[in-house]
Design an enzyme around this catalytic site. Structure first.
Site, short mmCIF file in Angstrom:
data_model
loop_
_atom_site.label_atom_id
_atom_site.label_comp_id
_atom_site.label_asym_id
_atom_site.label_seq_id
_atom_site.Cartn_x
_atom_site.Cartn_y
_atom_site.Cartn_z
N PHE A 141 13.36 57.97 40.59
CA PHE A 141 13.34 58.02 42.00
C PHE A 141 13.69 56.47 42.59
O PHE A 141 14.36 56.43 43.24
CB PHE A 141 12.55 58.49 42.95
CG PHE A 141 11.51 57.69 43.45
CD1 PHE A 141 11.67 56.81 44.29
CD2 PHE A 141 10.17 57.52 42.60
CE1 PHE A 141 10.71 55.94 44.86
CE2 PHE A 141 9.01 56.46 43.01
CZ PHE A 141 9.34 56.08 44.04
N GLU A 146 15.09 64.37 41.26
CA GLU A 146 15.44 65.32 42.30
C GLU A 146 14.91 64.83 43.47
O GLU A 146 15.32 65.52 44.80
CB GLU A 146 14.25 66.70 42.26
CG GLU A 146 12.95 66.40 42.14
CD GLU A 146 12.33 65.69 40.92
OE1 GLU A 146 13.02 65.23 40.19
OE2 GLU A 146 10.97 65.82 41.05
N SER A 179 7.65 57.82 35.28
CA SER A 179 6.12 57.56 34.92
C SER A 179 5.50 58.09 33.69
O SER A 179 6.33 58.44 32.62
CB SER A 179 5.04 58.39 36.13
OG SER A 179 5.56 59.88 35.70
N CYS A 227 9.36 48.82 38.87
CA CYS A 227 8.72 48.75 37.64
C CYS A 227 8.34 47.58 37.31
O CYS A 227 7.31 47.11 36.60
CB CYS A 227 9.20 49.57 36.45
SG CYS A 227 10.83 48.94 35.88
N GLU A 278 -1.33 52.23 38.42
CA GLU A 278 -0.11 51.51 38.97
C GLU A 278 0.00 51.98 40.43
O GLU A 278 0.19 53.24 40.82
CB GLU A 278 1.03 52.12 38.12
CG GLU A 278 2.51 51.39 38.66
CD GLU A 278 3.77 52.10 37.97
OE1 GLU A 278 3.74 53.28 37.48
OE2 GLU A 278 4.52 51.22 37.81
P1 NAD Z 1 8.48 60.65 37.59
O1 NAD Z 1 8.09 60.53 36.15
O2 NAD Z 1 7.84 61.37 38.59
O3 NAD Z 1 9.99 61.13 37.38
C1 NAD Z 1 10.95 60.66 36.49
C2 NAD Z 1 11.75 61.80 35.99
O4 NAD Z 1 10.83 62.76 35.31
C3 NAD Z 1 12.23 62.54 37.16
O5 NAD Z 1 13.58 63.07 36.94
C4 NAD Z 1 11.27 64.11 37.06
O6 NAD Z 1 12.09 65.16 37.56
C5 NAD Z 1 10.70 63.92 35.79
N1 NAD Z 1 9.35 64.37 35.62
C6 NAD Z 1 8.48 64.13 36.75
N2 NAD Z 1 7.02 64.47 36.38
C7 NAD Z 1 7.49 65.22 35.24
C8 NAD Z 1 6.68 65.86 34.24
N3 NAD Z 1 5.37 65.98 34.27
N4 NAD Z 1 7.10 66.54 33.19
C9 NAD Z 1 8.44 66.42 32.88
N5 NAD Z 1 9.28 65.63 33.59
C10 NAD Z 1 8.86 65.21 34.71
O7 NAD Z 1 8.69 58.89 37.90
P2 NAD Z 1 9.27 58.47 39.41
O8 NAD Z 1 8.04 58.43 40.22
O9 NAD Z 1 10.30 59.12 39.72
O10 NAD Z 1 9.37 56.98 39.01
C11 NAD Z 1 8.26 55.98 39.20
C12 NAD Z 1 7.70 55.52 37.94
O11 NAD Z 1 8.86 55.27 37.02
C13 NAD Z 1 6.83 54.27 37.84
O12 NAD Z 1 5.69 54.66 37.20
C14 NAD Z 1 7.58 53.11 37.39
O13 NAD Z 1 6.99 52.08 36.95
C15 NAD Z 1 8.56 53.90 36.46
N6 NAD Z 1 9.64 53.36 36.19
C16 NAD Z 1 9.93 52.45 35.00
C17 NAD Z 1 10.87 51.67 34.69
C18 NAD Z 1 10.83 50.94 33.39
O14 NAD Z 1 11.88 50.61 32.79
N7 NAD Z 1 9.80 50.56 32.58
C19 NAD Z 1 12.03 51.68 35.67
C20 NAD Z 1 11.84 52.39 36.73
C21 NAD Z 1 10.84 53.13 36.90
#
Ligand code: NAD
Length: 518
Positions: free
Chosen positions: A171, A198, A248, A303, A403
């Site tokens: 997101f 989403e 994540s 991140c 985090e």
């Molecule tokens: P998130 O993992 O909740 O969601 C990311 C995607 O995965 C979404 O499309 C979601 O629908 C899907 N998803 C979520 N939980 C899932 C599960 N248990 N099983 C399968 N799919 C799942 O992440 P977020 O909260 O949207 O984003 C924030 C996180 O992303 C932070 O931890 C941040 O550090 C990380 N991030 C990392 C980078 C990088 O390049 N290292 C860049 C941006 C964000």
């Protein structure tokens, strides 16, 4: 123990949120058309500053996901045969169109995600830079060759597309991260099934309008929405050859394992805990401004945010100045002029941040700036957290181990650079880190000894530009090829190596049964 990340089925814990059956719906993008989903399962998307429903996002049905992947597969046959120059022309058009509509995309990001308009501009701009870089594919996609490797024999290798690829996005960068993915996948001749978060798919949908306007053929990119069902669909589908994931840890590890088990290539960028070391010889004013900007910007939801600051020796006296700079930041809705920090993404995310601050205090940290009870007059229902600074943080505190992903800076102390390095290298994450110093040899020692993938020297957020790659390491990345840059193109291509023999005159006169060594 506070759970590491939100669970997939989020109970709506907050009674500030409004519900609506009449809100506009987010469409699917299949075969170049924006279509209404037939699903009966929808996720309400709330403006984080007001908690009013902005749109309803469909949990795409299996039939619709099948149609989307089928469309990618059909489009691949002709798209993969287009020339790189043709694909570049589409990217050049797309670049111009995104620039034209940058403000519109940024405004959508602010509404759905909450960040300030200026920060949302940066989100789009960082994505545009990848589109621009993709136009160097004529050079970057070149393989290797060696003439006369044996008598009359030459070898060439080509970088060929993989087929249908998929992207799963977080997101926090609703424009930049999809743009890390589909422009490079496409320029290499692949098609892509994209699943934006989403929680803020609007920027992706605007980008798809621009893809149509640029004349990109239908099916080259398809967009589905959803959570774990759509993720499982992607991980399991036989047509999908590669998955790019950003998000994540929980989701990233799961997708990496499930995708790899099904024979797919997966790159997974995950969470982070980015430390900055401040040496007493650093330029105080510049350093403190940079640290506060990098820890509080985007309400800490980056991140590459600096979430831990290790003050070495005499710089420990700088805490009051650090606090003063954070206090000066203005918290308000992201579209309001002069806002420094917008809201965090959801009431649940806010609660998690407050819980981690509380846990830190209980475990011995001192809260020298407390933004937990901030009131933003005009937006009483928003998910606001004010700048918060914890000092005396120790490595066994939950606020250090997790985090936080909010505007919370944890301050630690160390006597020497070596002690500070030990803290960073013992942390499981390796996304980014920075040192602030005016001493070249200390900076050099830091570069040599720190175990993190992206390093800043007097630079607080060292996110590489797209001609390099985003090289987070250790717990922040699974896979061996990183996003964008040369590695990004290598991720989206497979190598074909051709050995050819063109001999004039006498041919091969006798069958040889030994292993050929040329
Ligand atoms: P998130 O993992 O909740 O969601 C990311 C995607 O995965 C979404 O499309 C979601 O629908 C899907 N998803 C979520 N939980 C899932 C599960 N248990 N099983 C399968 N799919 C799942 O992440 P977020 O909260 O949207 O984003 C924030 C996180 O992303 C932070 O931890 C941040 O550090 C990380 N991030 C990392 C980078 C990088 O390049 N290292 C860049 C941006 C964000």
């Amino acid at each position: 123990m506070i759970p590491l990340h939100r669970t997939l089925v989020q109970p709506l814990v907050n009674n500030l949120r409004t519900y609506s059956n009449v809100a506009p719906t987010t469409k699917l993008f299949i075969d170049g058309q924006f279509v209404d989903s037939k699903t009966s399962n929808w996720v309400d998307l709330h403006n984080p500053a007001t908690n009013e429903v902005v749109t309803k996002v469909p949990l795409t049905t299996t039939k619709e996901m099948e149609a989307a992947v089928e469309s990618c597969k059909n489009a691949y046959d002709s798209w993969s045969k287009t020339t790189v120059l043709t694909r570049q022309q589409y990217m050049l058009k797309l670049q111009a169109l995104i620039k034209r509509d940058m403000k519109k995309i940024a405004a959508n990001i602010t509404t759905e995600q909450g960040k300030t308009l200026a920060d949302a501009d940066g989100d789009v701009m960082r994505g545009i830079q990848v589109v621009e870089h993709s136009c160097a594919a004529g050079t970057l996609l070149q393989g290797e060759s060696l003439q006369n490797i044996a008598k009359d024999m030459d070898i060439v290798s080509y970088k060929c597309p993989l087929g249908v690829t998929a992207g799963i996005c977080p997101f926090n960068f609703p424009a930049m991260v999809p743009l890390w993915m589909f422009p490079l996948a496409l320029i290499a001749g692949n098609t892509m099934l994209l699943k934006p978060s989403e929680r803020d798919p609007g920027a992706t949908m605007l980008l798809m309008e621009l893809m149509n306007e640029a004349g990109v053929p239908p099916g080259v990119v398809n967009v589905i929405h959803g959570t774990h069902n759509s993720v499982d669909f992607i991980c399991d589908h036989e047509y999908i050859k590669a998955i790019s994931f950003v998000g994540s840890d929980n989701a990233g590890k799961y997708i990496y394992e499930r995708g790899a088990r099904n024979g797919k290539r997966v790159q997974s960028n995950m969470g982070a805990k980015n430390h900055a070391i401040v040496l007493p010889d650093a330029d105080k004013e510049t350093t403190l401004n940079q640290i506060i900007g990098a820890s509080m910007g985007a309400a800490g939801q980056r991140c590459m945010a600096i979430s831990v600051c290790i003050l070495v020796g005499e710089s420990q006296k700088w805490i009051p100045d650090l606090v003063k700079k954070a206090q000066e930041l203005k918290v308000n809705a992201g579209h309001e002029p002069g806002t420094d920090l917008g809201p965090v993404i959801s009431p649940l995310a806010k609660q998690r941040i407050l819980d981690l601050v509380e846990a830190g205090i209980k475990q011995g940290a001192k809260c020298v700036l407390d933004g937990r009870n901030i009131k933003v007059e005009k937006y009483p229902n928003g998910n606001f957290v004010g700048p918060t600074i914890l000092t005396d943080v120790k490595v066994d505190h939950d606020c250090y181990k997790e985090e936080i992903f909010g505007p919370v800076l944890s301050v630690m102390s160390a006597d020497t650079l070596e002690d500070a390095l030990k803290i960073i290298n013992s942390n499981p994450y390796g996304n980014g880190t920075a040192i602030f110093t005016s001493n070249g040899s200390s900076a050099r020692q830091f570069v040599d000894e720190v175990d993190a993938g992206q390093i800043g020297i007097n630079v607080p957020i060292p996110v590489p530009l797209p001609m390099f790659s985003f090289t987070g390491s250790r717990g922040s990345h699974h896979g061996d090829l990183h996003f964008y840059g040369k590695q990004g193109l290598n991720f989206y291509t497979q190598t074909k190596t051709i050995t050819s023999l063109w001999r004039k005159g006498q041919g091969i006169t006798k069958a040889s049964v030994s292993m050929p060594v040329h």
